[in-house]
Design a protein around this motif. Structure first.
Motif, PDB file in Angstrom:
ATOM      1  N   LEU A  45      16.128 -12.827  -0.053  1.00  0.00           N
ATOM      2  CA  LEU A  45      14.917 -13.584  -0.341  1.00  0.00           C
ATOM      3  C   LEU A  45      13.889 -13.371   0.764  1.00  0.00           C
ATOM      4  CD1 LEU A  45      13.249 -15.540  -2.036  1.00  0.00           C
ATOM      5  CD2 LEU A  45      14.446 -17.429  -0.907  1.00  0.00           C
ATOM      6  N   GLY A  46      14.338 -13.381   2.002  1.00  0.00           N
ATOM      7  CA  GLY A  46      13.422 -13.129   3.120  1.00  0.00           C
ATOM      8  C   GLY A  46      12.771 -11.760   3.021  1.00  0.00           C
ATOM      9  N   ALA A  47      13.554 -10.760   2.608  1.00  0.00           N
ATOM     10  CA  ALA A  47      13.020  -9.408   2.469  1.00  0.00           C
ATOM     11  C   ALA A  47      11.966  -9.344   1.362  1.00  0.00           C
ATOM     12  CB  ALA A  47      14.152  -8.422   2.181  1.00  0.00           C
ATOM     13  N   ILE A  48      12.242  -9.991   0.241  1.00  0.00           N
ATOM     14  CA  ILE A  48      11.280  -9.993  -0.869  1.00  0.00           C
ATOM     15  C   ILE A  48       9.997 -10.716  -0.470  1.00  0.00           C
ATOM     16  CG2 ILE A  48      10.869 -11.014  -3.172  1.00  0.00           C
ATOM     17  CD1 ILE A  48      12.356  -8.351  -3.192  1.00  0.00           C
ATOM     18  N   LEU A  49      10.143 -11.850   0.194  1.00  0.00           N
ATOM     19  CA  LEU A  49       8.949 -12.586   0.630  1.00  0.00           C
ATOM     20  C   LEU A  49       8.161 -11.783   1.654  1.00  0.00           C
ATOM     21  CD1 LEU A  49      10.456 -16.190   0.880  1.00  0.00           C
ATOM     22  CD2 LEU A  49       8.999 -15.255  -0.945  1.00  0.00           C
ATOM     23  N   GLY A  50       8.868 -11.086   2.538  1.00  0.00           N
ATOM     24  CA  GLY A  50       8.192 -10.238   3.516  1.00  0.00           C
ATOM     25  C   GLY A  50       7.442  -9.095   2.859  1.00  0.00           C
ATOM     26  N   ALA A  51       8.076  -8.470   1.876  1.00  0.00           N
ATOM     27  CA  ALA A  51       7.425  -7.379   1.149  1.00  0.00           C
ATOM     28  C   ALA A  51       6.208  -7.901   0.386  1.00  0.00           C
ATOM     29  CB  ALA A  51       8.420  -6.711   0.200  1.00  0.00           C
ATOM     30  N   ASP A  52       6.340  -9.088  -0.215  1.00  0.00           N
ATOM     31  CA  ASP A  52       5.200  -9.692  -0.904  1.00  0.00           C
ATOM     32  C   ASP A  52       4.066 -10.001   0.076  1.00  0.00           C
ATOM     33  OD1 ASP A  52       4.723  -9.974  -3.633  1.00  0.00           O
ATOM     34  OD2 ASP A  52       6.162 -11.604  -3.853  1.00  0.00           O
ATOM     35  N   GLY A  53       4.424 -10.433   1.282  1.00  0.00           N
ATOM     36  CA  GLY A  53       3.415 -10.681   2.307  1.00  0.00           C
ATOM     37  C   GLY A  53       2.694  -9.402   2.713  1.00  0.00           C
ATOM     38  N   ALA A  54       3.444  -8.316   2.830  1.00  0.00           N
ATOM     39  CA  ALA A  54       2.830  -7.029   3.158  1.00  0.00           C
ATOM     40  C   ALA A  54       1.885  -6.596   2.042  1.00  0.00           C
ATOM     41  CB  ALA A  54       3.914  -5.971   3.386  1.00  0.00           C
ATOM     42  N   LEU A  55       2.300  -6.776   0.809  1.00  0.00           N
ATOM     43  CA  LEU A  55       1.460  -6.425  -0.334  1.00  0.00           C
ATOM     44  C   LEU A  55       0.192  -7.277  -0.338  1.00  0.00           C
ATOM     45  CD1 LEU A  55       1.219  -4.730  -2.929  1.00  0.00           C
ATOM     46  CD2 LEU A  55       2.426  -6.572  -4.112  1.00  0.00           C
ATOM     47  N   ALA A  56       0.338  -8.570  -0.089  1.00  0.00           N
ATOM     48  CA  ALA A  56      -0.817  -9.474  -0.074  1.00  0.00           C
ATOM     49  C   ALA A  56      -1.825  -9.092   1.003  1.00  0.00           C
ATOM     50  CB  ALA A  56      -0.355 -10.919   0.117  1.00  0.00           C
ATOM     51  N   GLY A  57      -1.339  -8.517   2.099  1.00  0.00           N
ATOM     52  CA  GLY A  57      -2.226  -8.108   3.187  1.00  0.00           C
ATOM     53  C   GLY A  57      -2.810  -6.721   3.010  1.00  0.00           C
ATOM     54  N   GLY A  58      -2.510  -6.082   1.898  1.00  0.00           N
ATOM     55  CA  GLY A  58      -2.984  -4.722   1.643  1.00  0.00           C
ATOM     56  C   GLY A  58      -4.350  -4.692   0.997  1.00  0.00           C
ATOM     57  N   THR A  59      -4.655  -3.555   0.390  1.00  0.00           N
ATOM     58  CA  THR A  59      -5.983  -3.331  -0.184  1.00  0.00           C
ATOM     59  C   THR A  59      -6.039  -3.526  -1.699  1.00  0.00           C
ATOM     60  OG1 THR A  59      -5.603  -0.962  -0.474  1.00  0.00           O
ATOM     61  CG2 THR A  59      -6.534  -1.666   1.637  1.00  0.00           C
ATOM     62  N   LEU A  60      -4.900  -3.653  -2.336  1.00  0.00           N
ATOM     63  CA  LEU A  60      -4.858  -3.857  -3.785  1.00  0.00           C
ATOM     64  C   LEU A  60      -5.284  -5.296  -4.077  1.00  0.00           C
ATOM     65  CD1 LEU A  60      -3.948  -1.949  -6.083  1.00  0.00           C
ATOM     66  CD2 LEU A  60      -1.710  -3.041  -5.956  1.00  0.00           C
ATOM     67  N   SER A  61      -6.196  -5.472  -5.016  1.00  0.00           N
ATOM     68  CA  SER A  61      -6.691  -6.823  -5.316  1.00  0.00           C
ATOM     69  C   SER A  61      -5.563  -7.702  -5.839  1.00  0.00           C
ATOM     70  CB  SER A  61      -7.827  -6.772  -6.344  1.00  0.00           C
ATOM     71  OG  SER A  61      -7.308  -6.528  -7.650  1.00  0.00           O
ATOM     72  N   LYS A  62      -5.734  -9.001  -5.678  1.00  0.00           N
ATOM     73  CA  LYS A  62      -4.753  -9.960  -6.194  1.00  0.00           C
ATOM     74  C   LYS A  62      -4.650  -9.834  -7.715  1.00  0.00           C
ATOM     75  CE  LYS A  62      -1.820 -13.288  -5.479  1.00  0.00           C
ATOM     76  NZ  LYS A  62      -0.476 -12.914  -5.079  1.00  0.00           N
ATOM     77  N   GLN A  63      -5.786  -9.601  -8.374  1.00  0.00           N
ATOM     78  CA  GLN A  63      -5.738  -9.407  -9.821  1.00  0.00           C
ATOM     79  C   GLN A  63      -4.877  -8.197 -10.180  1.00  0.00           C
ATOM     80  OE1 GLN A  63      -9.675  -9.333 -11.554  1.00  0.00           O
ATOM     81  NE2 GLN A  63      -9.808 -11.575 -11.540  1.00  0.00           N
ATOM     82  N   ASP A  64      -5.080  -7.085  -9.474  1.00  0.00           N
ATOM     83  CA  ASP A  64      -4.275  -5.891  -9.751  1.00  0.00           C
ATOM     84  C   ASP A  64      -2.793  -6.156  -9.478  1.00  0.00           C
ATOM     85  OD1 ASP A  64      -6.417  -4.339 -10.604  1.00  0.00           O
ATOM     86  OD2 ASP A  64      -6.552  -3.163  -8.758  1.00  0.00           O
ATOM     87  N   GLN A  65      -2.490  -6.854  -8.379  1.00  0.00           N
ATOM     88  CA  GLN A  65      -1.098  -7.173  -8.072  1.00  0.00           C
ATOM     89  C   GLN A  65      -0.458  -7.970  -9.204  1.00  0.00           C
ATOM     90  OE1 GLN A  65      -0.544  -8.887  -4.095  1.00  0.00           O
ATOM     91  NE2 GLN A  65      -2.464  -7.907  -3.496  1.00  0.00           N
ATOM     92  N   GLU A  66      -1.172  -8.960  -9.702  1.00  0.00           N
ATOM     93  CA  GLU A  66      -0.625  -9.811 -10.756  1.00  0.00           C
ATOM     94  C   GLU A  66      -0.542  -9.086 -12.094  1.00  0.00           C
ATOM     95  OE1 GLU A  66       1.059 -12.464 -10.359  1.00  0.00           O
ATOM     96  OE2 GLU A  66       0.597 -12.585  -8.235  1.00  0.00           O
ATOM     97  N   VAL A  67      -1.505  -8.207 -12.383  1.00  0.00           N
ATOM     98  CA  VAL A  67      -1.429  -7.404 -13.605  1.00  0.00           C
ATOM     99  C   VAL A  67      -0.178  -6.528 -13.557  1.00  0.00           C
ATOM    100  CG1 VAL A  67      -2.492  -5.432 -14.805  1.00  0.00           C
ATOM    101  CG2 VAL A  67      -3.857  -7.461 -14.263  1.00  0.00           C
ATOM    102  N   ILE A  68       0.073  -5.905 -12.408  1.00  0.00           N
ATOM    103  CA  ILE A  68       1.269  -5.068 -12.264  1.00  0.00           C
ATOM    104  C   ILE A  68       2.531  -5.899 -12.499  1.00  0.00           C
ATOM    105  CG2 ILE A  68       2.683  -3.766 -10.615  1.00  0.00           C
ATOM    106  CD1 ILE A  68      -0.050  -2.937  -9.279  1.00  0.00           C
TER     107      ILE A  68
END
Length: 181
Positions: A45-68
């Motif tokens: 769970l920690g790894a998934i949350l960490g990966a999600d945090g890295a994704l959230a800090g990236g350049t892909l919009s939140k809308q694009d992340q949620e569409v994916i």
């Protein structure tokens, strides 16, 4: 009811309790899927949350992340994640109509988003085999090389929870998806 019975969230200790506390602070609740994963594999769970945090800090919009995440969940048949990410995608400002179109494989009215949907669908359905034509199409739509890595990360994150929820048949604790129009 989920297949795997877990202890009550309030009884968690150690790393699991810490993860649950952070999730509850961030979203106001501990979703059933995170409760089950945290009880069974806190490091996972920690790894998934960490990966999600890295994704959230990236350049892909939140809308694009949620569409994916919505699209992959639909393609893999994970009703839990599909329901969760339908709600989360709405919270980014996407309309119910757009989200229903994503789920149905219909155009959304946004050429860049539609290119993303086609690319993600290709990756999921072909186990990642990407032709030169498909690569050129996603680049022509305006996605950068960095965003291609982020798209891959978003797919990987949601695939884990999709797979776990299919094993567990996790009880859905999000509002139902509105009926398609």
């Amino acid at each position: 009811m989920s297949r795997i019975q877990i202890p009550a969230i309030e009884t968690a200790t150690g790393a699991t309790a810490e993860l649950y506390g952070n999730i509850k602070k961030a979203v106001g609740m501990v979703p059933n899927t995170y409760a089950a994963i945290g009880a069974l594999a806190p490091a996972g769970l920690g790894a998934i949350l960490g990966a999600d945090g890295a994704l959230a800090g990236g350049t892909l919009s939140k809308q694009d992340q949620e569409v994916i995440k919505l699209l992959v969940s639909n393609l893999t048949g994970c009703d839990y994640c599909e329901t969760a990410h339908f709600m989360l995608a709405k919270m980014t400002g996407l309309t119910v109509e757009v989200l229903q179109n994503v789920r149905a494989g219909r155009p959304t009215g946004d050429a860049k988003r539609d290119a993303l949907i086609a690319f993600v669908t290709l990756l999921v359905k072909t186990s990642g085999t990407v032709s030169e034509q498909a690569f050129a199409a996603i680049k022509a739509a305006g996605y950068t090389d960095v965003q291609l890595a982020e798209i891959s990360l978003a797919i990987s994150i949601i695939m884990f929870t999709n797979l776990f929820n299919r094993v567990n048949d996790t009880a859905i604790d999000f509002p139902a998806i509105p009926a398609a129009v």
